[in-house]
Scaffold this active site. Sequence first.
Site, PDB file in Angstrom:
ATOM      1  N   ASP A  95      -8.303   4.987  -1.034  1.00 43.61           N
ATOM      2  CA  ASP A  95      -7.992   5.893   0.076  1.00 43.61           C
ATOM      3  C   ASP A  95      -6.494   6.210   0.034  1.00 43.61           C
ATOM      4  O   ASP A  95      -5.658   5.317   0.170  1.00 43.61           O
ATOM      5  CB  ASP A  95      -8.332   5.209   1.410  1.00 43.61           C
ATOM      6  CG  ASP A  95      -8.082   6.129   2.597  1.00 43.61           C
ATOM      7  OD1 ASP A  95      -9.032   6.826   3.006  1.00 43.61           O
ATOM      8  OD2 ASP A  95      -6.941   6.166   3.111  1.00 43.61           O
ATOM      9  N   TYR A 107       1.334  10.025   1.640  1.00 43.68           N
ATOM     10  CA  TYR A 107       1.677   8.673   1.179  1.00 43.68           C
ATOM     11  C   TYR A 107       2.628   8.746  -0.028  1.00 43.68           C
ATOM     12  O   TYR A 107       3.275   7.769  -0.374  1.00 43.68           O
ATOM     13  CB  TYR A 107       0.432   7.845   0.828  1.00 43.68           C
ATOM     14  CG  TYR A 107      -0.542   7.627   1.966  1.00 43.68           C
ATOM     15  CD1 TYR A 107      -0.224   7.977   3.281  1.00 43.68           C
ATOM     16  CD2 TYR A 107      -1.802   7.072   1.745  1.00 43.68           C
ATOM     17  CE1 TYR A 107      -1.128   7.799   4.317  1.00 43.68           C
ATOM     18  CE2 TYR A 107      -2.706   6.880   2.782  1.00 43.68           C
ATOM     19  CZ  TYR A 107      -2.364   7.247   4.069  1.00 43.68           C
ATOM     20  OH  TYR A 107      -3.269   7.071   5.093  1.00 43.68           O
ATOM     21  N   HIS A 124      -5.926  15.196   7.760  1.00 44.46           N
ATOM     22  CA  HIS A 124      -5.338  13.903   8.113  1.00 44.46           C
ATOM     23  C   HIS A 124      -5.187  13.726   9.629  1.00 44.46           C
ATOM     24  O   HIS A 124      -5.295  12.624  10.139  1.00 44.46           O
ATOM     25  CB  HIS A 124      -3.970  13.771   7.438  1.00 44.46           C
ATOM     26  CG  HIS A 124      -3.527  12.366   7.216  1.00 44.46           C
ATOM     27  ND1 HIS A 124      -2.633  12.003   6.258  1.00 44.46           N
ATOM     28  CD2 HIS A 124      -3.859  11.209   7.838  1.00 44.46           C
ATOM     29  CE1 HIS A 124      -2.427  10.703   6.297  1.00 44.46           C
ATOM     30  NE2 HIS A 124      -3.164  10.193   7.248  1.00 44.46           N
ATOM     31  N   GLN A 169     -12.101   9.471  10.033  1.00 45.44           N
ATOM     32  CA  GLN A 169     -11.372   8.220   9.774  1.00 45.44           C
ATOM     33  C   GLN A 169     -10.463   7.952  10.975  1.00 45.44           C
ATOM     34  O   GLN A 169      -9.582   8.763  11.277  1.00 45.44           O
ATOM     35  CB  GLN A 169     -10.543   8.336   8.490  1.00 45.44           C
ATOM     36  CG  GLN A 169      -9.907   7.017   8.110  1.00 45.44           C
ATOM     37  CD  GLN A 169      -9.111   7.060   6.805  1.00 45.44           C
ATOM     38  OE1 GLN A 169      -7.895   6.946   6.812  1.00 45.44           O
ATOM     39  NE2 GLN A 169      -9.798   7.212   5.684  1.00 45.44           N
ATOM     40  N   LEU A 176      -7.076  -4.761  11.237  1.00 45.45           N
ATOM     41  CA  LEU A 176      -6.464  -6.104  11.285  1.00 45.45           C
ATOM     42  C   LEU A 176      -5.277  -6.173  12.248  1.00 45.45           C
ATOM     43  O   LEU A 176      -4.547  -7.168  12.253  1.00 45.45           O
ATOM     44  CB  LEU A 176      -6.044  -6.524   9.864  1.00 45.45           C
ATOM     45  CG  LEU A 176      -7.210  -6.543   8.850  1.00 45.45           C
ATOM     46  CD1 LEU A 176      -6.721  -6.979   7.476  1.00 45.45           C
ATOM     47  CD2 LEU A 176      -8.331  -7.474   9.331  1.00 45.45           C
ATOM     48  N   THR A 226      -8.933  -0.762   4.256  1.00 43.99           N
ATOM     49  CA  THR A 226      -7.943  -1.809   4.431  1.00 43.99           C
ATOM     50  C   THR A 226      -7.058  -1.889   3.189  1.00 43.99           C
ATOM     51  O   THR A 226      -7.159  -1.042   2.292  1.00 43.99           O
ATOM     52  CB  THR A 226      -8.639  -3.156   4.760  1.00 43.99           C
ATOM     53  OG1 THR A 226      -7.652  -4.122   5.079  1.00 43.99           O
ATOM     54  CG2 THR A 226      -9.521  -3.641   3.622  1.00 43.99           C
ATOM     55  N   THR A 227      -6.213  -2.892   3.146  1.00 45.67           N
ATOM     56  CA  THR A 227      -5.313  -3.013   2.002  1.00 45.67           C
ATOM     57  C   THR A 227      -4.712  -4.410   1.950  1.00 45.67           C
ATOM     58  O   THR A 227      -4.746  -5.136   2.953  1.00 45.67           O
ATOM     59  CB  THR A 227      -4.186  -1.951   2.093  1.00 45.67           C
ATOM     60  OG1 THR A 227      -3.552  -1.818   0.830  1.00 45.67           O
ATOM     61  CG2 THR A 227      -3.148  -2.294   3.160  1.00 45.67           C
ATOM     62  N   SER A 281      -1.513  -6.600  -0.762  1.00 47.68           N
ATOM     63  CA  SER A 281      -0.880  -6.776  -2.079  1.00 47.68           C
ATOM     64  C   SER A 281      -1.338  -8.105  -2.685  1.00 47.68           C
ATOM     65  O   SER A 281      -1.013  -8.413  -3.820  1.00 47.68           O
ATOM     66  CB  SER A 281       0.645  -6.765  -1.913  1.00 47.68           C
ATOM     67  OG  SER A 281       1.018  -7.790  -1.007  1.00 47.68           O
TER      68      SER A 281
END
Length: 298
Positions: free
Chosen positions: A45, A50, A106, A159, A190, A233-234, A236
């Site tokens: 996504d 971005y 968006h 979204q 989250l 979600t994401t 690292s």
Amino acid sequence: MPFKDILLNDGRKIPAIGFGSWKIPKDVCAGQVGQAIDVGFDHLDTAQVYRNDEEVGQALKESGLSRKDIWITTKWSGVDDKDPKTSCEESLKKLGIEYIDLYLIHHPRLCKGDIEGTWKKMEELKKSGFVKSIGVSNFTKEDLQELLSSASIKPVVNQILLHPYVIKSTTPLLQYMSSQHIVPEGYSTLIPLTSKPGGPVDKPVEKIAKRLNVKPEQVLLAWSKAKDAVIVTTSSRKERLEGYLDVGDIVLTKDDVKAIDDAGAKGELWEGRKQRLAVGAKYVAAAGLLGYLLYTRL
Ligand SMILES: NC(=O)c1ccc[n+]([C@@H]2O[C@H](COP(=O)([O-])OP(=O)(O)OC[C@H]3O[C@@H](n4cnc5c(N)ncnc54)[C@H](O)[C@@H]3O)[C@@H](O)[C@H]2O)c1
Ligand SMILES: OCCc1c[nH]c2ccccc12
């Protein structure tokens, strides 16, 4: 049991969990997206705004995945006042792909008061074949009603912000979307962990996490899944990404969902009061200052 794809109103199937690239710095973006693909994410996504589409594209290329095995969502963000068609062409080029799976508006404000006209441009993009499915993001019920009043193609998704502290105010929108067969995609689920720790949601989430022997973030994502939302979600961190994918196996009971909803509603009420108090305090301070100024001038 892995996640099951979700059927959209145009007959296509979207992977039920996606990895988002918002705020990922360019220099580490290809690595982080590559890591997400390696652990098993098959849905990315991203968005024009971005500003890391080239790096997402690089990760895609380096993954060696066949195009059909990965779902790419990107968004028209109105950068530099470019229209959806120009922005879409640029995104295709930057991502290095022939088609986009899902293209979103968006935010409704980008339509500058012309939701119907902007949606027509999105419909044209779908007809061109460069975009397989079209949808929206951050649309309210009223925005959707306006769009649907003249649409010949329905948005497949909306979204939206979806976490327990907004569930009370968001439920009417979710119900309306369900009645229109528009699938919710939930982002920032989250938030109780990332920016509101210590709130009323923590207790039920921790209790459920302990009972199921899973992490609190997995409980929150399972809660989003229970709302029939596509999870966006994401992270690292590899171990967190693996944990996110394991949410496919986690099924909350109705009571679990209700406990989280109720705690979220409590927090939402408290937030609302806090905001009203802050606004009230500002007025009192301004009135006090005005009174003081008038008093000292007299
Ligand atoms: N359409 C929109 O307007 C919009 C807005 C926001 C986000 N998004 C999309 O959604 C994606 C995800 O958004 P998000 O980052 O807000 O989502 P999120 O709420 O899923 O938060 C992800 C963050 O939570 C952290 N996290 C995970 N477990 C944690 C724990 N136990 N304690 C503390 N932190 C923990 C992760 O490391 C990561 O940094 C974005 O990359 C973007 O693609 C879209
Ligand atoms: O998608 C993440 C939130 C965000 C960053 N920039 C934007 C511009 C328009 C709408 C949403 C966003």
